[in-house]
Design an enzyme around this catalytic site. Structure first.
Site, PDB file in Angstrom:
ATOM      1  N   CYS A 382      -2.507   4.547  -4.160  1.00 15.28           N
ATOM      2  CA  CYS A 382      -2.276   3.422  -3.244  1.00 15.28           C
ATOM      3  C   CYS A 382      -2.233   2.101  -4.011  1.00 15.28           C
ATOM      4  O   CYS A 382      -1.243   1.817  -4.672  1.00 15.28           O
ATOM      5  CB  CYS A 382      -3.323   3.443  -2.130  1.00 15.28           C
ATOM      6  SG  CYS A 382      -2.722   2.629  -0.646  1.00 15.28           S
ATOM      7  N   HIS A 514      -3.029   8.644  -0.132  1.00 17.07           N
ATOM      8  CA  HIS A 514      -4.365   9.017  -0.607  1.00 17.07           C
ATOM      9  C   HIS A 514      -4.498  10.541  -0.681  1.00 17.07           C
ATOM     10  O   HIS A 514      -4.999  11.161   0.260  1.00 17.07           O
ATOM     11  CB  HIS A 514      -5.432   8.453   0.332  1.00 17.07           C
ATOM     12  CG  HIS A 514      -5.542   6.973   0.261  1.00 17.07           C
ATOM     13  ND1 HIS A 514      -6.415   6.335  -0.606  1.00 17.07           N
ATOM     14  CD2 HIS A 514      -4.864   6.006   0.917  1.00 17.07           C
ATOM     15  CE1 HIS A 514      -6.275   5.029  -0.460  1.00 17.07           C
ATOM     16  NE2 HIS A 514      -5.341   4.796   0.453  1.00 17.07           N
ATOM     17  N   GLU A 516      -6.557  12.240  -2.239  1.00 20.26           N
ATOM     18  CA  GLU A 516      -7.957  12.683  -2.323  1.00 20.26           C
ATOM     19  C   GLU A 516      -8.498  13.189  -0.993  1.00 20.26           C
ATOM     20  O   GLU A 516      -9.393  14.036  -0.963  1.00 20.26           O
ATOM     21  CB  GLU A 516      -8.851  11.554  -2.870  1.00 20.26           C
ATOM     22  CG  GLU A 516      -9.080  10.349  -1.952  1.00 20.26           C
ATOM     23  CD  GLU A 516      -8.014   9.271  -2.048  1.00 20.26           C
ATOM     24  OE1 GLU A 516      -6.880   9.594  -2.477  1.00 20.26           O
ATOM     25  OE2 GLU A 516      -8.286   8.109  -1.687  1.00 20.26           O
TER      26      GLU A 516
HETATM   27  N1  GLN Z   1      -4.126  -3.401  -0.494  1.00 16.63           N
HETATM   28  C1  GLN Z   1      -3.022  -2.492  -0.591  1.00 16.63           C
HETATM   29  C2  GLN Z   1      -2.210  -2.440   0.698  1.00 16.63           C
HETATM   30  O1  GLN Z   1      -2.710  -2.778   1.745  1.00 16.63           O
HETATM   31  C3  GLN Z   1      -3.476  -1.098  -0.976  1.00 16.63           C
HETATM   32  C4  GLN Z   1      -4.309  -0.425   0.061  1.00 16.63           C
HETATM   33  C5  GLN Z   1      -5.033   0.785  -0.446  1.00 16.63           C
HETATM   34  O2  GLN Z   1      -5.163   0.968  -1.649  1.00 16.63           O
HETATM   35  N2  GLN Z   1      -5.547   1.590   0.422  1.00 16.63           N
HETATM   36  O3  GLN Z   1      -1.098  -2.039   0.679  1.00 16.63           O
END
Ligand code: GLN
Length: 559
Positions: A382, A514, A516
């Site tokens: 992310c 994600h 994970e």
């Molecule tokens: N801050 C980034 C976004 O909102 C990444 C978010 C995250 O890593 N979950 O896109």
């Protein structure tokens, strides 16, 4: 009708109620029962999505896009069941819906009160999970500790529910601490007695006690607890400290916890089958053949729980490779002060997890640059992927000042920008791009090599994305887009970048999602498995596994 197991905690917090509940889940599943779990959180936030990891640890995202308590991660990892938004209920959500009903006029003429209106709403939320197709047992974990003011409505709801479903259909498991007092060389049962007494004050009996203890107790201690707490001696279970959390279900089953539970719930089931768990999870975790060191560079590394699922998924990746993954937790601001070379010396892989806000970003970029230049395996998650794109834009595309508009709204090169659907969104709670969505994986890439599939689904939690206007420049510099999401026609068509790689690198892969959250000890996530394998190759001085070398074509999205 489903049966209920309520899990409460006493004496102190952090005894591991989540792991205990998840372990009971696995034990019952191994006896052929269909289980589900639910976490009741007594705080007023509607969900933990707006809380800092310092307050709450990781926010676990479900398939259906709920931002939930990290215990749901334990539930999914131990039982393999998919959790939904209904599996985590907070006091905030309960109050919110009662207040909405009140405004609508549903209680017209009445005074709306904690009992019965809030407690009824809690019971409805619990029963909703129990009414799911085919569920035999619902394990309901109550957050906090007995005696907390805010937990009272939940315990009262449980008391009522127990009466409604009757004997044999509900059971209370209470997790307590039996401390060892060194000076007296004794295990002390008094805190457990007090805690059970506290439960009794509000009309709840404990049927089974899980006693956290650092030393095994003697028969006389067990008898004493049983007598003073009014439970059967075989219902006093020692929850000893174990080397690996995945041993907990085995420790419980060795004390016949599952038999005791089945007896209480008047259920007959065949003997359990925990062979795969024992051989493929516990044995491998305890006796790894190899070791590898991975740096996780983040902002909340002091906190054990902030990247819980990441650490677990790394462990799973290790299990798949018969290796232990030693995690070096690195504060990205330390890299800003001391430099990546000094801080990351000797690591075999780099992982940058998700995150928000500009603090620590430059340190992450430096870490990524070093992984790129030293051909160290890299997994970006992310925010980690967004950082990789920024780093590549700055260093390989020479776009000086390239950034995400999240960190620098005035950047000359917004290589990461707000998702179209996020324009104009100001409310913070539950408004990100959330939950599972499909992703097409390009053949011949590291991602495809790992997944062995052309279409996957992964969970998201973000507002920003790769700006497709920069894709040509990025791909010319060696970035490979290996995963994309096709936007629906009504959203303007085009694609979003979901996975990127580097063509000239042994293993440099990052995803906007994600992975994970989908990793399980018995089913390690493909990307974590492949990442750990690449790290082992790095440690052994071997080169790249064979995979993709060319950037597949990606149609630019209309923006
Ligand atoms: N801050 C980034 C976004 O909102 C990444 C978010 C995250 O890593 N979950 O896109």
């Amino acid at each position: 009708m489903a049966k209920y197991i309520f899990v409460t905690g006493g004496v102190v917090s952090s005894l591991g109620k989540g792991i205990a509940s998840a372990s009971i889940g696995l034990l019952l599943k191994s006896r052929g029962l269909k289980v589900t779990l639910q976490k009741l959180d007594p705080y007023i936030n509607v969900d933990p999505g707006t809380m800092s990891p310092y307050q709450h640890g990781e926010v676990y995202v479900t398939e259906d896009g709920a931002e939930t308590d990290l215990d749901l991660g334990h539930y999914e990892r131990f039982t393999g069941q998919t959790m939904t938004k209904d599996n985590n209920v907070t006091a905030g959500r309960i109050y919110y819906s009662v207040i909405e009903k009140e405004r609508r006029g549903d209680y017209l003429g009445g005074t709306v009160q904690v009992v019965p209106h809030i407690t009824d709403e809690i019971k409805r939320a619990v029963k909703k999970v129990g009414e799911r197709e085919g569920v035999d047992v619902v394990i309901v974990e109550v957050g906090g500790t007995v005696g907390d003011i805010e937990g009272l409505p939940f315990l009262e709801a449980i008391r009522q529910l127990r009466n409604e479903v009757g004997r044999g259909n509900a059971l209370n498991v209470h997790l307590t601490l039996v401390p060892y007092i060194r000076a007296a060389d004794e295990l002390k049962t008094k805190p457990t007695q007090h805690s059970v007494g506290k439960l009794r004050e509000i009309g709840l009996a404990a049927d089974i006690l899980l006693c956290r203890t650092e030393k095994p107790f003697t028969e006389s201690v067990r008898q004493k607890i049983a007598q003073f707490c009014n439970v059967a001696p075989e219902a006093v279970i020692q929850a000893l400290d174990v080397k690996d959390v995945y041993e907990v279900p085995l420790m419980f089953s060795a004390q016949h916890l599952d038999d005791t539970i089945l007896r209480f719930l008047e259920l007959r089931r065949p003997a359990h089958d925990l062979a795969a768990w024992r051989a493929q999870v516990v044995e491998r975790a305890l006796h790894p053949k190899r070791r590898v060191t991975v740096a996780v560079v983040g902002k909340y590394i002091q906190l054990q729980d902030a990247y819980k699922s990441i650490y677990e998924a790394l462990r799973h990746g290790g299990l798949a490779n018969d290796a232990a993954v030693d995690v070096k937790r690195v504060d990205s601001e330390q890299i800003e002060k001391e430099g990546a070379a000094a801080v990351l010396d000797g690591v075999h892989g780099l992982l940058i997890p998700g995150g928000f806000g500009h603090r620590g970003i430059e340190g992450k970029l430096e870490a990524i640059r070093r992984a790129r230049e030293t051909r160290t395996p890299f997994l970006g998650i992310c925010l980690g992927m967004q950082c990789a794109v920024i780093e590549i834009a700055r260093d390989l595309c020479k776009l000086s000042g390239a950034n995400s508009t999240e960190f620098d709204p005035k950047t000359p090169h917004p290589v990461i920008a707000l998702l179209e659907e996020q324009q104009g969104v100001t409310a913070k709670g539950g408004t990100m791009r959330l939950g599972a969505s499909a992703c097409q994986v390009a053949k011949g890439t590291h991602a495809h090599h790992a997944y062995q599939r052309a279409e996957i689904a992964e969970r998201h939690r973000h507002r920003y994305e790769v700006n497709n206007r920069y894709l040509d420049r990025l791909t010319r510099a060696g970035l490979v887009v290996s995963g994309t999401y096709a936007l629906p026609r009504k959203a303007g068509g085009g694609t979003l970048v979901e996975i990127i790689e580097l063509s000239d690198h042994p293993w440099f892969v990052a995803g906007q999602f994600h992975p994970e959250f989908r990793s399980r000890p018995l089913e390690p996530h493909p990307l974590f498995r492949a990442f750990v394998e690449a790290c082992l190759n790095k440690a052994a001085g071997k080169g790249a596994p064979k995979a993709a070398r060319r950037s597949p074509r990606v149609r630019s999205a209309k923006r």
